[in-house]
Design an enzyme around this catalytic site. Structure first.
Site, PDB file in Angstrom:
ATOM      1  N   LYS A   1     -35.022  92.101  67.619  1.00 26.81           N
ATOM      2  CA  LYS A   1     -35.248  91.107  66.562  1.00 26.81           C
ATOM      3  C   LYS A   1     -36.736  90.796  66.496  1.00 26.81           C
ATOM      4  O   LYS A   1     -37.532  91.211  67.323  1.00 26.81           O
ATOM      5  CB  LYS A   1     -34.466  89.815  66.844  1.00 26.81           C
ATOM      6  CG  LYS A   1     -32.962  89.999  67.048  1.00 26.81           C
ATOM      7  CD  LYS A   1     -32.250  90.459  65.793  1.00 26.81           C
ATOM      8  CE  LYS A   1     -30.764  90.677  66.049  1.00 26.81           C
ATOM      9  NZ  LYS A   1     -30.057  91.243  64.871  1.00 26.81           N
TER      10      LYS A   1
ATOM     11  N   SER B   1     -29.710  96.035  61.548  1.00 28.34           N
ATOM     12  CA  SER B   1     -30.212  94.659  61.425  1.00 28.34           C
ATOM     13  C   SER B   1     -31.724  94.567  61.321  1.00 28.34           C
ATOM     14  O   SER B   1     -32.256  93.529  60.918  1.00 28.34           O
ATOM     15  CB  SER B   1     -29.735  93.814  62.605  1.00 28.34           C
ATOM     16  OG  SER B   1     -30.367  94.212  63.802  1.00 28.34           O
TER      17      SER B   1
END
Length: 205
Positions: free
Chosen positions: A110, A74
């Protein structure tokens, strides 16, 4: 008793003479014993020092500089699966910072997109606007709206951060209400350094 038996009996009763060591031999033996003592002390000191260093390293890693291994895609291309990274514990986060945070007993990585009170807007092409300004996201190779069930513009609640993965097509992040905006106390720290693999050793921005 025969003469041979008498001689044997007498030889057994007479103490055997031993050579008296010279001063040089005594000094050499003393030096050998002292060396063994110093060697054992050095080994013990080295072991104690290694234990202390290891304990301090674990303490620093736990309290100030956590070390993590990336799992998943990701955050590609910035971080790849298997990368080993170092975080620094801080409470100061800005747009563009990479952070690690806990979500359902998992540690996710993230990028901070917006902070408390900021207004986030994402168009169908994946362009991201914060407070009506288009973000210059050089770390993203392919923009995409991705998995998002929010209505935009969206205002980030107080005490929370809007985060997204760099791999916008696969990342599940604050665009999804399943994860939502993360709270400050969920954040472990900010990613600052990649220490493995060695050919990609670098600061992370």
């Amino acid at each position: 008793m025969s003469r041979n038996e008498q001689n044997t009996h007498m030889s057994q009763r007479i103490p055997q003479m031993t050579d008296i060591p010279t001063a040089e031999e005594v000094a050499a033996e003393r030096e050998r014993l002292q060396y063994q003592k110093r060697y054992r002390q050095t080994i013990r000191t080295t072991i104690y020092a290694l234990i202390v260093v290891a304990a301090v390293a674990v303490l620093i890693a736990t309290m100030f500089l956590p070390v993590l291994q990336v799992s998943g895609t990701s955050m590609e291309p910035t971080l790849e699966d298997g990368d080993v990274i170092v975080l620094i514990k801080t409470g100061d986060f800005e747009t563009g910072d990479l952070v690690g945070f806990y979500y359902q007993n998992k540690l996710l990585l993230k990028r901070v997109i917006a902070g408390p009170g900021d207004i986030v807007d994402i168009d169908d092409k994946g362009n991201v606007y914060v407070n009506d300004e288009l973000l210059n996201e050089s770390y993203v190779t392919e923009k995409a709206l991705g998995e998002s069930d929010r209505e935009y513009p969206y205002q980030v609640p107080d005490g929370r951060y809007f985060v997204m993965g760099d791999n916008r097509t696969t990342s599940i992040d604050s665009r999804s209400t399943a994860i939502g905006c993360i709270e400050t106390d969920q954040i472990v720290g900010k990613v600052i350094f990649r220490m493995w693999p060695l050919n990609r050793l670098s600061l992370i921005r």
